[in-house]
Design an enzyme around this catalytic site. Structure first.
Site, mmCIF file in Angstrom:
data_model
loop_
_atom_site.group_PDB
_atom_site.id
_atom_site.type_symbol
_atom_site.label_atom_id
_atom_site.label_comp_id
_atom_site.label_asym_id
_atom_site.label_seq_id
_atom_site.Cartn_x
_atom_site.Cartn_y
_atom_site.Cartn_z
ATOM 1 N N GLU A 27 0.819 -1.215 0.000
ATOM 2 C CA GLU A 27 0.000 0.000 0.000
ATOM 3 C C GLU A 27 0.858 1.273 0.000
ATOM 4 O O GLU A 27 0.693 2.146 0.861
ATOM 5 C CB GLU A 27 -0.909 0.026 1.239
ATOM 6 C CG GLU A 27 -1.834 -1.165 1.371
ATOM 7 C CD GLU A 27 -2.610 -1.158 2.697
ATOM 8 O OE1 GLU A 27 -2.415 -0.224 3.506
ATOM 9 O OE2 GLU A 27 -3.395 -2.084 2.918
ATOM 10 N N PRO A 28 1.766 1.422 -0.937
ATOM 11 C CA PRO A 28 2.585 2.643 -0.915
ATOM 12 C C PRO A 28 1.770 3.851 -1.353
ATOM 13 O O PRO A 28 0.907 3.744 -2.218
ATOM 14 C CB PRO A 28 3.672 2.343 -1.955
ATOM 15 C CG PRO A 28 3.024 1.401 -2.916
ATOM 16 C CD PRO A 28 2.061 0.577 -2.097
ATOM 17 N N GLY A 29 2.021 4.979 -0.724
ATOM 18 C CA GLY A 29 1.380 6.225 -1.131
ATOM 19 C C GLY A 29 2.458 7.243 -1.461
ATOM 20 O O GLY A 29 2.780 7.513 -2.616
ATOM 21 N N ARG A 30 3.096 7.744 -0.398
ATOM 22 C CA ARG A 30 4.117 8.784 -0.536
ATOM 23 C C ARG A 30 5.223 8.426 -1.531
ATOM 24 O O ARG A 30 5.647 9.251 -2.336
ATOM 25 C CB ARG A 30 4.744 9.028 0.837
ATOM 26 C CG ARG A 30 5.722 10.160 0.887
ATOM 27 C CD ARG A 30 6.500 10.148 2.204
ATOM 28 N NE ARG A 30 5.717 9.825 3.360
ATOM 29 C CZ ARG A 30 5.179 10.715 4.192
ATOM 30 N NH1 ARG A 30 5.373 11.998 3.994
ATOM 31 N NH2 ARG A 30 4.468 10.313 5.232
ATOM 32 N N ARG B 150 2.199 20.259 5.801
ATOM 33 C CA ARG B 150 3.202 19.353 6.370
ATOM 34 C C ARG B 150 4.288 20.064 7.200
ATOM 35 O O ARG B 150 4.633 19.574 8.279
ATOM 36 C CB ARG B 150 3.863 18.495 5.278
ATOM 37 C CG ARG B 150 2.863 17.627 4.496
ATOM 38 C CD ARG B 150 3.535 16.542 3.680
ATOM 39 N NE ARG B 150 4.067 15.514 4.536
ATOM 40 C CZ ARG B 150 5.314 15.404 4.887
ATOM 41 N NH1 ARG B 150 6.213 16.243 4.416
ATOM 42 N NH2 ARG B 150 5.714 14.471 5.712
ATOM 43 N N TYR C 179 3.886 18.622 10.938
ATOM 44 C CA TYR C 179 4.842 17.566 11.336
ATOM 45 C C TYR C 179 6.270 18.091 11.475
ATOM 46 O O TYR C 179 7.192 17.299 11.616
ATOM 47 C CB TYR C 179 4.881 16.445 10.295
ATOM 48 C CG TYR C 179 3.530 15.917 9.874
ATOM 49 C CD1 TYR C 179 2.750 15.157 10.732
ATOM 50 C CD2 TYR C 179 3.051 16.165 8.593
ATOM 51 C CE1 TYR C 179 1.516 14.669 10.334
ATOM 52 C CE2 TYR C 179 1.822 15.677 8.181
ATOM 53 C CZ TYR C 179 1.059 14.933 9.061
ATOM 54 O OH TYR C 179 -0.150 14.455 8.660
ATOM 55 N N CYS D 166 -2.949 34.112 8.961
ATOM 56 C CA CYS D 166 -2.702 34.837 10.214
ATOM 57 C C CYS D 166 -2.323 33.917 11.372
ATOM 58 O O CYS D 166 -3.034 33.844 12.380
ATOM 59 C CB CYS D 166 -3.946 35.634 10.575
ATOM 60 S SG CYS D 166 -4.474 36.604 9.184
ATOM 61 N N GLU D 167 -1.267 33.181 11.211
ATOM 62 C CA GLU D 167 -0.728 32.356 12.286
ATOM 63 C C GLU D 167 0.780 32.302 12.102
ATOM 64 O O GLU D 167 1.239 32.182 10.966
ATOM 65 C CB GLU D 167 -1.242 30.903 12.190
ATOM 66 C CG GLU D 167 -2.700 30.749 12.392
ATOM 67 C CD GLU D 167 -3.106 29.306 12.673
ATOM 68 O OE1 GLU D 167 -2.255 28.502 13.098
ATOM 69 O OE2 GLU D 167 -4.286 29.012 12.455
ATOM 70 N N TYR E 136 0.300 14.001 0.295
ATOM 71 C CA TYR E 136 -0.198 14.679 1.484
ATOM 72 C C TYR E 136 -0.042 16.196 1.375
ATOM 73 O O TYR E 136 0.163 16.887 2.357
ATOM 74 C CB TYR E 136 0.480 14.144 2.753
ATOM 75 C CG TYR E 136 0.392 12.638 2.852
ATOM 76 C CD1 TYR E 136 -0.831 12.025 3.085
ATOM 77 C CD2 TYR E 136 1.515 11.821 2.674
ATOM 78 C CE1 TYR E 136 -0.933 10.645 3.146
ATOM 79 C CE2 TYR E 136 1.415 10.440 2.736
ATOM 80 C CZ TYR E 136 0.188 9.857 2.975
ATOM 81 O OH TYR E 136 0.087 8.496 3.032
HETATM 82 N N1 LLP Z 1 -1.744 2.058 4.415
HETATM 83 C C1 LLP Z 1 -2.300 2.523 5.550
HETATM 84 C C2 LLP Z 1 -3.174 1.652 6.332
HETATM 85 C C3 LLP Z 1 -2.013 3.837 5.975
HETATM 86 O O1 LLP Z 1 -2.551 4.291 7.108
HETATM 87 C C4 LLP Z 1 -1.145 4.646 5.195
HETATM 88 C C5 LLP Z 1 -0.850 6.030 5.605
HETATM 89 C C6 LLP Z 1 -0.621 4.116 4.002
HETATM 90 C C7 LLP Z 1 -0.930 2.812 3.655
HETATM 91 C C8 LLP Z 1 0.283 4.902 3.104
HETATM 92 O O2 LLP Z 1 1.472 5.249 3.720
HETATM 93 P P1 LLP Z 1 2.664 5.914 2.863
HETATM 94 O O3 LLP Z 1 3.204 4.872 1.904
HETATM 95 O O4 LLP Z 1 2.111 7.081 2.119
HETATM 96 O O5 LLP Z 1 3.639 6.317 3.889
HETATM 97 N N2 LLP Z 1 -0.146 13.004 6.400
HETATM 98 C C9 LLP Z 1 1.087 12.358 6.789
HETATM 99 C C10 LLP Z 1 1.114 10.896 6.424
HETATM 100 C C11 LLP Z 1 -0.079 10.123 6.967
HETATM 101 C C12 LLP Z 1 -0.023 8.651 6.625
HETATM 102 C C13 LLP Z 1 -1.267 7.966 7.016
HETATM 103 N N3 LLP Z 1 -1.347 6.602 6.636
HETATM 104 C C14 LLP Z 1 2.257 13.115 6.153
HETATM 105 O O6 LLP Z 1 2.033 14.113 5.447
HETATM 106 O O7 LLP Z 1 3.419 12.763 6.366
#
Ligand code: LLP
Length: 447
Positions: free
Chosen positions: A305-308, A344, A348, A377-378, A406
């Site tokens: 499940e890659p996102g980033r 971000r 974070y 305004c912060e 993100y």
């Molecule tokens: N699978 C599950 C169950 C998750 O909760 C997440 C991310 C992913 C996959 C994808 O993770 P990745 O490969 O993108 O790291 N907003 C934060 C990141 C929140 C991640 C939440 N869950 C940021 O900007 O760093």
């Protein structure tokens, strides 16, 4: 090679041509002082996009997204697998469609994300996994009707609600339990999820009991085990540690008589925000080894499940410098993007590289220490603090890099600021994949 250092990390001169964001030389003629270096997305110069669509503007490289997905596929070629891109990282329907065309699956965490996937490609439903700690009945029903691949269930209560929904629809829900492996990962505490104290999953120690209960329900079919230890994790060891525990559980569950076909390893592979480079292939290969080694011989289908790591480096937020401001020796660049567009850094403490879109040869050597801040305004509205940047004038364009994940997904309308437009570039062609919001749209549902 002073100038080369301006292009540190990702910044390669024309000849190297990696996908995504690259500086290219723009000749201005000898009389006008030689050449500038202009940041391009694929083959399109960013100033050209800004002329047409304004700032702040999210720009993505389709080429980079495709290549990064292909990088995953090739790193995991030795094991049957499906990449289920994590929609939350960037949920633009056009990006989902681009990925679906490459046979990518999807990880969704809400009915809304599922709907986006179905709009992008109805046939992708069979490659969807549904994660999340608080799925509602309505969301479960929608997902069951769509015929998704797998529910990653996070509690006993959720299991029984899912069983009830599946019974009502006279269908069978395939389930994996998301187990919490109690593995620590070095990342920001808000996005670390794999420890017992976190709200996610069921403790791995009590999973066997719950699997036994689940397998007793006629409308549930136990099909896998899932895990996700957190996000922006750059050391691959914790992924391996979690997988060792999952592999043991798979063996135990099979011993108990369950048919476990799938292991979902979650997402979380980090990217290098400080010094981006071309080492993605190496990192993903290391990650693949860490994840797959413990699974050898188990003959499971792996879900990822890659996102980033797919979309992060493929996107930038382009912004204009509105004002230069100097108070008591402290210098600010006030830009037209703000924390509502990219939260971000303030949420974070995240670092994003910032570069002038046009690097003039004469300015290359002149550096200054600045805070890059937005109009909100912060005091928390900043992109960088005490950052050394090439000196730029009012009106100059800056690119905030690695903002593809993100970024827009977490954008808001705070301060009644319309969210940016989004442009997807592929080679020489481009598409507006989200037009800029109009102020009226922000309050029209209140009238
Ligand atoms: N699978 C599950 C169950 C998750 O909760 C997440 C991310 C992913 C996959 C994808 O993770 P990745 O490969 O993108 O790291 N907003 C934060 C990141 C929140 C991640 C939440 N869950 C940021 O900007 O760093």
């Amino acid at each position: 090679m002073k100038r080369r250092s301006e292009f540190a990390g990702r910044f390669h001169l024309d000849s190297e041509r990696p996908p995504g964001f690259v500086f290219r030389e723009r000749r201005k003629g000898i009389l006008r002082g030689g050449a500038d270096f202009v940041l391009h997305c694929d083959d399109v110069p960013l100033p050209k996009l800004v002329e047409r669509y304004g700032t702040p503007l999210y720009v993505y490289s389709a080429t980079a997204i495709r290549e990064r997905l292909a990088g995953f596929v090739s790193a995991f070629q030795d094991i049957p697998h499906t990449i289920c891109y994590s929609v939350k990282a960037n949920s633009n329907v056009n990006i989902l469609r681009l990925l679906a065309r490459q046979e990518c699956g999807f990880d969704v965490v809400s009915g809304g994300e599922l709907e986006r996937v179905l709009v992008a490609d109805r046939r992708a439903a069979k490659r969807v996994v549904f994660s999340g700690v608080g799925k509602s009945r309505d969301e479960m029903v929608t997902a069951l009707k769509a015929g998704i691949l797998l529910f990653n269930v996070e509690s006993e209560s959720e299991l029984w609600v899912l069983a009830e929904c599946a019974t009502r629809l006279r269908t069978v829900a395939r389930v994996a339990l998301r187990v919490n492996p109690d593995v620590a990962a070095d990342t920001h505490s808000y996005i670390s999820t794999g420890l017992r104290k976190h709200k996610f999953g069921v403790p791995i120690s009590s999973a066997r009991e719950l699997y036994a209960k689940a397998s007793g329900a006629r409308h549930l079919r136990v099909a896998g085990v899932s895990v996700h230890i957190g996000s922006q994790i750059t050391d691959v060891a914790p992924f391996g540690e979690a997988m060792v525990r999952v592999a043991d559980l798979v063996r135990d569950l099979r011993h108990d008589g369950h048919k476990i076909d799938y292991v979902d390893t979650g997402g979380g592979l980090g990217i290098d925000y400080q010094e981006p480079g071309l080492e993605f292939a190496d990192n993903v290969a290391k990650y693949a080894r860490a994840v797959t080694d413990p699974l050898r011989g188990l003959n499971v289908h792996l879900l990822l499940e890659p996102g980033r790591s797919i979309v992060g480096p493929a996107g930038a937020l382009v912004t204009s410098v509105i004002y230069r401001k100097e108070d008591d020796g402290k210098r600010f660049l006030v830009v037209d993007a703000a924390m509502n567009d990219l939260i971000r850094p303030t949420l974070y403490g995240a670092y994003h590289q910032i570069v002038p879109v046009i690097q003039s040869k004469s300015l290359v050597a002149k550096k200054e220490i600045v805070d890059v801040v937005g109009p909100v305004c912060e005091s928390g509205d900043f992109f960088a603090r005490d950052r050394e940047l090439s000196q730029v004038e009012e009106g100059a364009l800056l690119a905030i890099l690695d903002a593809g994940a993100y970024g827009m997904a977490l954008a808001s309308n705070y301060n009644t600021r319309p969210r940016p437009a989004e442009i997807l570039v592929s080679g020489k062609s481009l598409k507006v994949i989200r037009r800029r919001e109009k102020v009226r749209e922000l309050y029209s549902s209140e009238l």
